[in-house]
Design an enzyme around this catalytic site. Sequence first.
Site, PDB file in Angstrom:
ATOM      1  N   TRP A 164     -32.952 -55.216   4.860  1.00  0.00           N
ATOM      2  CA  TRP A 164     -34.263 -55.053   5.497  1.00  0.00           C
ATOM      3  C   TRP A 164     -34.161 -54.483   6.912  1.00  0.00           C
ATOM      4  CZ3 TRP A 164     -33.489 -57.633   9.868  1.00  0.00           C
ATOM      5  CH2 TRP A 164     -32.607 -58.722   9.848  1.00  0.00           C
ATOM      6  N   ASN A 165     -32.967 -54.458   7.496  1.00  0.00           N
ATOM      7  CA  ASN A 165     -32.937 -54.128   8.938  1.00  0.00           C
ATOM      8  C   ASN A 165     -33.084 -52.649   9.218  1.00  0.00           C
ATOM      9  OD1 ASN A 165     -30.402 -53.604   7.937  1.00  0.00           O
ATOM     10  ND2 ASN A 165     -29.337 -54.305   9.765  1.00  0.00           N
ATOM     11  N   PRO A 189     -34.500 -52.138  -2.920  1.00  0.00           N
ATOM     12  CA  PRO A 189     -34.589 -52.399  -1.488  1.00  0.00           C
ATOM     13  C   PRO A 189     -34.773 -53.892  -1.219  1.00  0.00           C
ATOM     14  CG  PRO A 189     -36.692 -51.613  -2.275  1.00  0.00           C
ATOM     15  CD  PRO A 189     -35.751 -51.560  -3.445  1.00  0.00           C
ATOM     16  N   ALA A 190     -34.614 -54.307   0.024  1.00  0.00           N
ATOM     17  CA  ALA A 190     -34.864 -55.704   0.385  1.00  0.00           C
ATOM     18  C   ALA A 190     -36.328 -56.031   0.137  1.00  0.00           C
ATOM     19  CB  ALA A 190     -34.510 -55.938   1.850  1.00  0.00           C
ATOM     20  N   SER A 191     -36.584 -57.229  -0.347  1.00  0.00           N
ATOM     21  CA  SER A 191     -37.956 -57.620  -0.689  1.00  0.00           C
ATOM     22  C   SER A 191     -38.859 -57.687   0.529  1.00  0.00           C
ATOM     23  CB  SER A 191     -37.946 -58.977  -1.405  1.00  0.00           C
ATOM     24  OG  SER A 191     -37.247 -58.853  -2.624  1.00  0.00           O
ATOM     25  N   GLY A 241     -25.389 -55.024   3.182  1.00  0.00           N
ATOM     26  CA  GLY A 241     -25.970 -56.351   3.382  1.00  0.00           C
ATOM     27  C   GLY A 241     -24.908 -57.334   3.805  1.00  0.00           C
ATOM     28  N   SER A 242     -25.126 -58.593   3.523  1.00  0.00           N
ATOM     29  CA  SER A 242     -24.205 -59.622   4.001  1.00  0.00           C
ATOM     30  C   SER A 242     -22.901 -59.607   3.220  1.00  0.00           C
ATOM     31  CB  SER A 242     -24.860 -61.002   3.842  1.00  0.00           C
ATOM     32  OG  SER A 242     -25.105 -61.231   2.464  1.00  0.00           O
ATOM     33  N   GLU A 263     -21.023 -52.014   2.601  1.00  0.00           N
ATOM     34  CA  GLU A 263     -21.199 -52.032   4.065  1.00  0.00           C
ATOM     35  C   GLU A 263     -21.711 -53.421   4.401  1.00  0.00           C
ATOM     36  OE1 GLU A 263     -20.084 -48.039   4.839  1.00  0.00           O
ATOM     37  OE2 GLU A 263     -20.371 -49.791   6.084  1.00  0.00           O
ATOM     38  N   LEU A 264     -20.849 -54.267   4.933  1.00  0.00           N
ATOM     39  CA  LEU A 264     -21.163 -55.691   5.015  1.00  0.00           C
ATOM     40  C   LEU A 264     -21.354 -56.146   6.466  1.00  0.00           C
ATOM     41  CD1 LEU A 264     -18.644 -56.816   2.245  1.00  0.00           C
ATOM     42  CD2 LEU A 264     -21.026 -56.104   2.007  1.00  0.00           C
ATOM     43  N   CYS A 297     -25.715 -54.471  11.890  1.00  0.00           N
ATOM     44  CA  CYS A 297     -24.368 -54.948  11.560  1.00  0.00           C
ATOM     45  C   CYS A 297     -23.346 -54.488  12.581  1.00  0.00           C
ATOM     46  CB  CYS A 297     -23.981 -54.442  10.191  1.00  0.00           C
ATOM     47  SG  CYS A 297     -24.080 -52.678  10.151  1.00  0.00           S
ATOM     48  N   GLU A 394     -21.668 -64.251  12.628  1.00  0.00           N
ATOM     49  CA  GLU A 394     -22.539 -63.150  13.047  1.00  0.00           C
ATOM     50  C   GLU A 394     -23.929 -63.722  13.352  1.00  0.00           C
ATOM     51  OE1 GLU A 394     -23.574 -60.432   9.890  1.00  0.00           O
ATOM     52  OE2 GLU A 394     -23.397 -58.771  11.265  1.00  0.00           O
ATOM     53  N   GLU A 471     -19.650 -44.176   4.830  1.00  0.00           N
ATOM     54  CA  GLU A 471     -20.921 -43.489   4.570  1.00  0.00           C
ATOM     55  C   GLU A 471     -21.134 -42.443   5.651  1.00  0.00           C
ATOM     56  OE1 GLU A 471     -23.695 -46.926   4.149  1.00  0.00           O
ATOM     57  OE2 GLU A 471     -23.630 -46.405   2.031  1.00  0.00           O
TER      58      GLU A 471
HETATM   59  N1  LIG Z   1     -22.580 -53.043   7.197  1.00  0.00           N
HETATM   60  C1  LIG Z   1     -23.825 -52.640   7.323  1.00  0.00           C
HETATM   61  O1  LIG Z   1     -24.116 -51.431   7.464  1.00  0.00           O
HETATM   62  C2  LIG Z   1     -24.926 -53.650   7.284  1.00  0.00           C
HETATM   63  C3  LIG Z   1     -24.690 -55.012   7.071  1.00  0.00           C
HETATM   64  N2  LIG Z   1     -25.740 -55.903   7.032  1.00  0.00           N
HETATM   65  C4  LIG Z   1     -25.482 -57.341   6.916  1.00  0.00           C
HETATM   66  O2  LIG Z   1     -26.473 -57.963   6.036  1.00  0.00           O
HETATM   67  C5  LIG Z   1     -26.915 -59.213   6.603  1.00  0.00           C
HETATM   68  C6  LIG Z   1     -28.380 -59.209   6.865  1.00  0.00           C
HETATM   69  O3  LIG Z   1     -29.082 -58.415   5.927  1.00  0.00           O
HETATM   70  P1  LIG Z   1     -29.751 -59.091   4.636  1.00  0.00           P
HETATM   71  O4  LIG Z   1     -30.713 -58.157   4.042  1.00  0.00           O
HETATM   72  O5  LIG Z   1     -30.237 -60.470   4.946  1.00  0.00           O
HETATM   73  O6  LIG Z   1     -28.528 -59.237   3.667  1.00  0.00           O
HETATM   74  P2  LIG Z   1     -28.536 -59.817   2.176  1.00  0.00           P
HETATM   75  O7  LIG Z   1     -27.146 -59.636   1.761  1.00  0.00           O
HETATM   76  O8  LIG Z   1     -29.151 -61.137   2.022  1.00  0.00           O
HETATM   77  O9  LIG Z   1     -29.518 -58.827   1.339  1.00  0.00           O
HETATM   78  C7  LIG Z   1     -29.176 -57.489   1.203  1.00  0.00           C
HETATM   79  C8  LIG Z   1     -29.741 -57.002  -0.126  1.00  0.00           C
HETATM   80  O10 LIG Z   1     -29.119 -57.720  -1.178  1.00  0.00           O
HETATM   81  C9  LIG Z   1     -30.097 -58.309  -2.030  1.00  0.00           C
HETATM   82  N3  LIG Z   1     -29.585 -59.582  -2.538  1.00  0.00           N
HETATM   83  C10 LIG Z   1     -29.601 -60.781  -1.911  1.00  0.00           C
HETATM   84  N4  LIG Z   1     -29.048 -61.727  -2.717  1.00  0.00           N
HETATM   85  C11 LIG Z   1     -28.680 -61.088  -3.872  1.00  0.00           C
HETATM   86  C12 LIG Z   1     -28.059 -61.508  -5.094  1.00  0.00           C
HETATM   87  N5  LIG Z   1     -27.674 -62.759  -5.284  1.00  0.00           N
HETATM   88  N6  LIG Z   1     -27.853 -60.601  -6.067  1.00  0.00           N
HETATM   89  C13 LIG Z   1     -28.232 -59.315  -5.885  1.00  0.00           C
HETATM   90  N7  LIG Z   1     -28.813 -58.840  -4.740  1.00  0.00           N
HETATM   91  C14 LIG Z   1     -29.031 -59.736  -3.755  1.00  0.00           C
HETATM   92  C15 LIG Z   1     -31.310 -58.473  -1.153  1.00  0.00           C
HETATM   93  O11 LIG Z   1     -32.461 -58.540  -1.973  1.00  0.00           O
HETATM   94  P3  LIG Z   1     -33.721 -59.477  -1.486  1.00  0.00           P
HETATM   95  O12 LIG Z   1     -34.198 -58.896  -0.218  1.00  0.00           O
HETATM   96  O13 LIG Z   1     -34.690 -59.329  -2.601  1.00  0.00           O
HETATM   97  O14 LIG Z   1     -33.181 -60.858  -1.345  1.00  0.00           O
HETATM   98  C16 LIG Z   1     -31.246 -57.209  -0.303  1.00  0.00           C
HETATM   99  O15 LIG Z   1     -31.786 -56.113  -1.018  1.00  0.00           O
HETATM  100  C17 LIG Z   1     -26.104 -59.390   7.845  1.00  0.00           C
HETATM  101  O16 LIG Z   1     -24.920 -60.097   7.531  1.00  0.00           O
HETATM  102  C18 LIG Z   1     -25.700 -57.980   8.247  1.00  0.00           C
HETATM  103  O17 LIG Z   1     -24.521 -57.917   8.998  1.00  0.00           O
HETATM  104  C19 LIG Z   1     -27.038 -55.518   7.132  1.00  0.00           C
HETATM  105  C20 LIG Z   1     -27.297 -54.169   7.324  1.00  0.00           C
HETATM  106  C21 LIG Z   1     -26.272 -53.162   7.458  1.00  0.00           C
HETATM  107  O1  LIG Z   2     -27.845 -51.587   8.920  1.00  0.00           O
HETATM  108  C1  LIG Z   2     -27.213 -51.426   9.929  1.00  0.00           C
HETATM  109  O2  LIG Z   2     -26.887 -52.319  10.696  1.00  0.00           O
HETATM  110  C2  LIG Z   2     -26.873 -50.012  10.252  1.00  0.00           C
HETATM  111  O3  LIG Z   2     -25.715 -49.619   9.555  1.00  0.00           O
HETATM  112  C3  LIG Z   2     -26.658 -49.896  11.722  1.00  0.00           C
HETATM  113  S1  LIG Z   2     -26.695 -48.266  12.244  1.00  0.00           S
HETATM  114  O4  LIG Z   2     -26.161 -47.384  11.170  1.00  0.00           O
HETATM  115  O5  LIG Z   2     -28.107 -47.936  12.535  1.00  0.00           O
HETATM  116  O6  LIG Z   2     -25.844 -48.271  13.427  1.00  0.00           O
END
Ligand SMILES: NC(=O)C1=CN([C@@H]2O[C@H](COP(=O)(O)OP(=O)(O)OC[C@H]3O[C@@H](n4cnc5c(N)ncnc54)[C@H](OP(=O)(O)O)[C@@H]3O)[C@@H](O)[C@H]2O)C=CC1
Ligand SMILES: O=C(O)[C@H](O)CS(=O)(=O)O
Length: 499
Positions: A164-165, A189-191, A241-242, A263-264, A297, A394, A471
């Site tokens: 979602w960010n 996408p994120a809900s 995501g996470s 990308e975590l 992230c 984090e 990426e």
């Molecule tokens: N490395 C990077 O570029 C990035 C890393 N992050 C990391 O993500 C975290 C925050 O973002 P956040 O969106 O809360 O992360 P989440 O991992 O909770 O969610 C990311 C996506 O995964 C989906 N998801 C969640 N649980 C499941 C599951 N059990 N099975 C399948 N899909 C699932 C979510 O769907 P739904 O919304 O429907 O739950 C959402 O679309 C932070 O740790 C941050 O560091 C975030 C952005 C960029």
């Molecule tokens: O989702 C994120 O945190 C992004 O990867 C950060 S950035 O690409 O905008 O720096």
Amino acid sequence: MNDLAFSGLELTDPGLLRQRCHVDGAWVAADGGATLAVFDPATGACLGSVPDLGAAETRRAIEAAGAAFPRWQAKLAKERSAILRRWFELILAHQEDLARIMTAEQGKPLAEARGEIAYAASFIEWFAEEAKRTYGDTIPTYQADKRLVTIRQPVGVCAAVTPWNFPAAMITRKAGPALAAGCTMIVKPASATPYSALALAELAARVGVPKGVFNVLTGSATRIVGELTASPVVRKLTFTGSTEIGKVLMRQCADTVKKVSLELGGNAPFIVFEDADLDAAVDGAMLSKYRNSGQTCVCTNRLLVQRKVYDDFAARLKERVETLKVGNGFEAGVTQGPLIDAGAVRKVEEHIADAVAKGAKVLTGGRRLSAEGLFFPPTVLTGVTPEMKVASEETFGPLAPLFVFDDEAEAIRLANDTEYGLAAYFYTRDLGRAWRVAEALEYGMVGINTGHISTEVAPFGGIKASGIGREGSRYGIDEYTEIKYLAMGGIGACNAVPA
Ligand SMILES: NC(=O)C1=CN([C@@H]2O[C@H](COP(=O)(O)OP(=O)(O)OC[C@H]3O[C@@H](n4cnc5c(N)ncnc54)[C@H](OP(=O)(O)O)[C@@H]3O)[C@@H](O)[C@H]2O)C=CC1
Ligand SMILES: O=C(O)[C@H](O)CS(=O)(=O)O
């Protein structure tokens, strides 16, 4: 026909607002009509809803993406490039509307949302160009009657799961290379932020992305992504995501041996050496810590400051932090929007309470602005030590914890003392130190005298618990292609060459 118009969003093109999913070129509801509500994090108001799709709808989307793949793959690279170029141009042409939709559902200040739309568009532009450069090799043969070459071909049907960010950029950073390579894609996408994704699908349809090539499904992550990861038709999963969920999805992909890119999470150190330009370091800290209210992230998660300049840096940072304005992202002058949800606010409060209980001091901020709402002031802590939660977890919020160190070796040890390895930053004016520290830091990306490193032209990604793959850049399309080796035998000896 538009399914919905957010009241008061003042869009030039309300047709960008979609309350249906985009599957096989059509706008569809869930089979049983179930929906999920979408909220404005600044006001708590319900913006509308999107379909709550499940397994059956997901299987149909996979079928559509599979059916679309042969024809999309068969297009010339130039043809795919031209369509992507039009998508890029149309995204930019709708930058204001897309930014307003993003601020409504994600909360970031409008100026930041406009910036993200430009950033998101840049990936489509970049990969429209890269589409024409998926080169192979000719290899000096190992036998006289053989000729050896490689060609690069698209992986096939790809699944993308995004956070979602950055509701637009995290999609285009995946869809750009995927479609450029000739793959088809299903995005979940994120809900919390579905409307940005659906608006991108609307623009893709307008520029002639064929049906089934780019699909957006909203609804239950476990049901939708469960189907995507289990299907042998889906050949790749790309996730942002996470780390926790990344590990779950990586396991779910194992049974069908999918290609994965992840990308975590991160835990970025920001190191200030005593020889640094402190004004520049404060500028960099502001940018890398408080962008998107600390919800990126690559945000700085720990500031490591050399003892001799610790107090001076802390005072300068406090002064700058207190110029930030917290509020609704649509309000002029606001630089810090709300956090995404109550859980995010609780995590910041928990990290502050833990640090203070263990001896840290609040230099500025520290308490939510009101009992209700998701606004949290930008906060700086001093006297932070490795025993505190902020050192290893984090925060993903507007919290800047300051640690002290005495020498270069200690700074590197502290910086590397984490399971994560996404981004790191440091400030020094010593060239030798710059090379020594950059090479010693265990991270995928390092900012040296800068707090901003993200661009479509450079490889974005991490190591260790921060993920797999890169990426953007000239490497980004590699995640969506396979190298095929061709060995051609029976060539025979060349009779022009005397025996
Ligand atoms: N490395 C990077 O570029 C990035 C890393 N992050 C990391 O993500 C975290 C925050 O973002 P956040 O969106 O809360 O992360 P989440 O991992 O909770 O969610 C990311 C996506 O995964 C989906 N998801 C969640 N649980 C499941 C599951 N059990 N099975 C399948 N899909 C699932 C979510 O769907 P739904 O919304 O429907 O739950 C959402 O679309 C932070 O740790 C941050 O560091 C975030 C952005 C960029
Ligand atoms: O989702 C994120 O945190 C992004 O990867 C950060 S950035 O690409 O905008 O720096």
